[in-house]
Every structure is written in structure tokens, then in C-alpha cells.
Design an enzyme around this catalytic site. Structure first.
Site, short mmCIF file in Angstrom:
data_model
loop_
_atom_site.label_atom_id
_atom_site.label_comp_id
_atom_site.label_asym_id
_atom_site.label_seq_id
_atom_site.Cartn_x
_atom_site.Cartn_y
_atom_site.Cartn_z
N GLY A 169 3.94 0.74 -2.40
CA GLY A 169 3.66 0.55 -3.81
C GLY A 169 2.39 1.25 -4.21
N ASP A 222 0.86 -1.18 0.00
CA ASP A 222 0.00 0.00 0.00
C ASP A 222 0.89 1.23 0.00
OD1 ASP A 222 -2.34 1.69 0.16
OD2 ASP A 222 -3.37 0.05 1.18
N HIS A 254 -13.70 -2.72 -7.55
CA HIS A 254 -15.03 -2.09 -7.68
C HIS A 254 -14.98 -0.56 -7.58
CE1 HIS A 254 -16.30 -2.16 -3.10
NE2 HIS A 254 -15.23 -1.43 -3.32
#
Length: 366
Positions: free
Chosen positions: A257, A231, A277
Site C-alpha cells: 500500500g 508498506d 513528522h
């Protein structure tokens, strides 16, 4: 009688979760049939009432005095310096939705559901109420009529920024949003952990996993697995403390990242929980290509999402899909749609597993 293992219990719960969701949908349809059309429209249009009642309760701490036991509205008002008659009316309104109880002596008490609005509840939903009723989020919803005409993401067009840019500029709301996402993940994690045949050994990489909520539950259930958490720096700052509290910190490597620009995290299995989503098809292909660049041949990616079939209307996925329309650039998708997105990013299709809540769509790197 010996208590069954927790994993067995969770597996047994899977069909019950699906059954409960279908029963809820069926009851809603039955109510629509049995109620006059005008009354049904009135009922649905009144949906703003519970939302705003919840916001008022959270903003004023209205339910906090009830944590220690029943009180009259005057008792609550006295502790919070509020208007007693208005307190009675709002608490009575909350009782209609099962958040409080009102007895014949005029005393209010909290239901188990209502307790989840307390600030110090271990699974508090107060932060979610603040986020979902914030003026910016409501602006996205209010823009839906125009979105029907032009197809533009409602939040972006209404505010001139993405939801992620907005949250980054409002740290308190961002923290509340993150906490709510953790709570929702913890609700689904036992079913997901029980449903998938996880490898006995190897490395599981949670991509865009925040503080590692889903990863921690997988590692707790499988002590021989190791983890990687990818993250950006902000979410990762809180990961060490969270993972330590879950007892898995020593088995997790944190990797900074970006979903779009890349990361270095070779693993056997990658998790994308409630990531795709949020994005449109082109962005999803970029994310999947980014993961493929990090993944060795044969590695698997698990897309963990509510699956929305194009011609099926059901709760909660169809409502979540509209929320994506109002707040993000994404949508809920079917397994077939995920396979189509992944086919051009270096993956072939694997299994599709219904966990009882979320779908598990397996992609294999080639």
C-alpha cells in the site's frame, strides 16, 4: 525476591527516561550559564568535530581492531594500514566524547558507547553515521541559511530531490537508514508497549511500518493480537524474515500500500510511528485521510512521535525538529497540532499518553 514482570520494569523506567532527558537539558543550561558566552559559542560551534570524527572512524573501520581488547595507535594503524600518529590523535579525540578510553601506557580501548560503532554489534549505529554525514544530507544542513529566508525544505532545494528519492537511488544508504530506524524503534518500543492499554484481541495494523519492528514488539507482548503490515514492496521484502526471527510471522498479514494512494487493511488499531513528522501539514492530512478510508468506524489510530510544544525547547525533540527542516518536508508537532490535522480527516480526539520517551496521540475514526 521475585523478579518483577518485564512490563512492570518498563513502566517503572518511563519516569526515569523523562527525568534523564530533563537532567541532560538542565545540565546543558547550567553549563551555558557557568561558561563564558564566548567559550559557550566555541563549544557549540565545535559540534562538527565529533560528527566528523565518527565518520572517519566508521569509514576506515578504525574501532574494529579494538573490539578484542586494548591497543596502541601503532597497533591499530598496523592492522589497518593507517598513519599511526594520526590514528592516535583521532582516537584521542574520540576519547573526549566517551567513545574510547586512553590509558597512561598509550593504549586505547572501546567504551560501551563506542562499541555501538562496530559493524557487527547487534545494535550498531555505524549505518546511521554514514547516512547522517553523507554529502547529500550535509548539503541540506548547509542550505539552512537560505531556508530561513524562503522557508523551502532545505534538502529538496539543495539537491533537487526529496530525501526519499535520494535514498531510493542509493540502496546502500537506504538499507543503512532503514537499519537505524529499526534500532531507534527498538529503543522506544518497550516504553510504548508498556504505556498504552492495548486490546486483548483484535488486529493491529502498522502503516508505513517497514519490516514491522514496532508491530512485532506489540504482538510479542500480546499473544492474542493479530497484525497487518502496510508498506511498499521494497520494505515488505525483508519483513517475512524479520517477523519470523521475532516469532510473530504467522500472525501478520503483509499488505502492499501507499500512504497517499491507499491500501486495503481493515483493523481495530492503526500505528503511525515516526511517519507524520516527515511531511508537511497538507501531506499529513492526505495520509490521515488514507488511513481513515481503510479504517472502520470506531477504530483507533496511534500517532507515535516525539511531541514538540511550540514554546518549549528540549532535547531531543527540538533538535529532531530542526533535522526535519534540514532533511524532509516535515516537522515535530504537539498533540494539539495532530488533533487539528486529524479533525478534517474523519477522526475525533482520544487520549494523549506520555510513554517517557515518545508521545502517544490517540485518534478515533468517526
Amino acid at each position: 525476591m521475585r523478579t518483577p514482570p518485564a512490563a512492570v520494569v518498563r513502566f517503572a523506567q518511563r519516569p526515569m527516561v523523562r527525568l534523564a532527558q530533563r537532567l541532560s537539558s538542565a545540565l546543558g543550561r547550567a553549563s551555558a550559564v557557568l561558561t563564558s558566552p564566548q567559550a559557550r559559542v566555541l563549544e557549540v560551534s565545535g559540534g562538527v568535530a565529533p560528527l566528523m570524527l565518527l565518520r572517519a572512524a566508521v569509514d576506515t573501520g578504525l574501532l574494529e581492531p579494538l573490539a578484542s581488547g586494548p591497543l596502541t595507535a601503532a597497533g591499530v594503524a598496523g592492522r589497518l594500514d593507517l598513519h599511526a600518529d594520526t590514528v592516535h590523535r583521532v582516537l584521542r579525540g574520540l576519547a573526549v566524547y566517551g567513545l574510547t578510553r586512553l590509558d597512561r601506557r598509550g593504549r586505547f580501548s572501546l567504551t560501551p558507547t563506542g562499541r555501538h560503532l562496530l559493524e557487527d554489534h547487534p545494535h550498531s549505529m555505524a549505518a546511521w553515521i554514514r547516512y547522517s554525514t553523507s554529502p547529500m544530507v550535509l548539503a541540506g544542513w548547509a542550505r539552512l541559511p537560505q531556508t530561513l529566508r524562503d522557508g523551502q525544505p532545505a534538502f529538496n532545494a539543495a539537491t533537487g530531490q526529496t530525501i526519499w528519492e535520494y535514498l531510493a537511488a542509493h540502496p546502500e544508504e537506504e538499507a543503512g537508514f532503514a537499519r537505524t530506524m529499526r534500532e531507534l524503534t527498538l529503543m522506544a518500543a518497550p516504553l510504548l508497549v508498556a504505556a498504552y492499554p492495548w486490546p486483548a484481541t483484535g488486529t493491529v495494523c502498522d502503516v508505513g511500518g517497514g519490516v514491522g519492528t514496532m508491530l512485532a514488539e506489540v504482538l510479542r507482548a500480546h499473544p492474542s493480537l493479530r497484525g497487518m503490515l502496510v508498506d511498499q514492496p521494497g520494505p515488505l521484502r525483508g519483513a517475512g524474515e524479520y517477523l519470523a526471527a521475532r516469532g510473530v510471522a504467522e500472525r501478520v498479514t503483509a499488505v502492499e500500500g501507499n500512504l497517499f494512494t491507499g491500501f486495503d487493511a481493515p483493523a481495530d488499531l492503526y500505528l503511525l510511528k515516526d511517519v507524520l513528522h516527515d511531511w508537511d501539514d497538507a501531506q499529513c492530512r492526505r495520509i490521515l485521510s488514507t488511513v481513515r478510508s481503510a479504517a472502520p468506524v470506531g477504530a483507533k489510530v496511534l500517532v507515535l512521535e516525539w511531541l514538540q510544544e511550540p514554546n518549549r525547547a528540549e532535547f531531543p525533540v527540538s533538535i529532531s525538529d530542526v533535522m526535519m527542516l534540514a532533511q524532509t518536508e516535515g516537522r515535530q508537532r504537539s498533540a494539539e497540532e495532530f488533533f487539528e490535522l486529524a479533525s478534517g480527516a474523519g477522526f475525533i480526539r482520544g487520549r494523549v499518553i506520555d510513554s517517557g520517551a515518545y508521545g502517544i496521540v490517540e485518534l478515533v475514526a468517526v
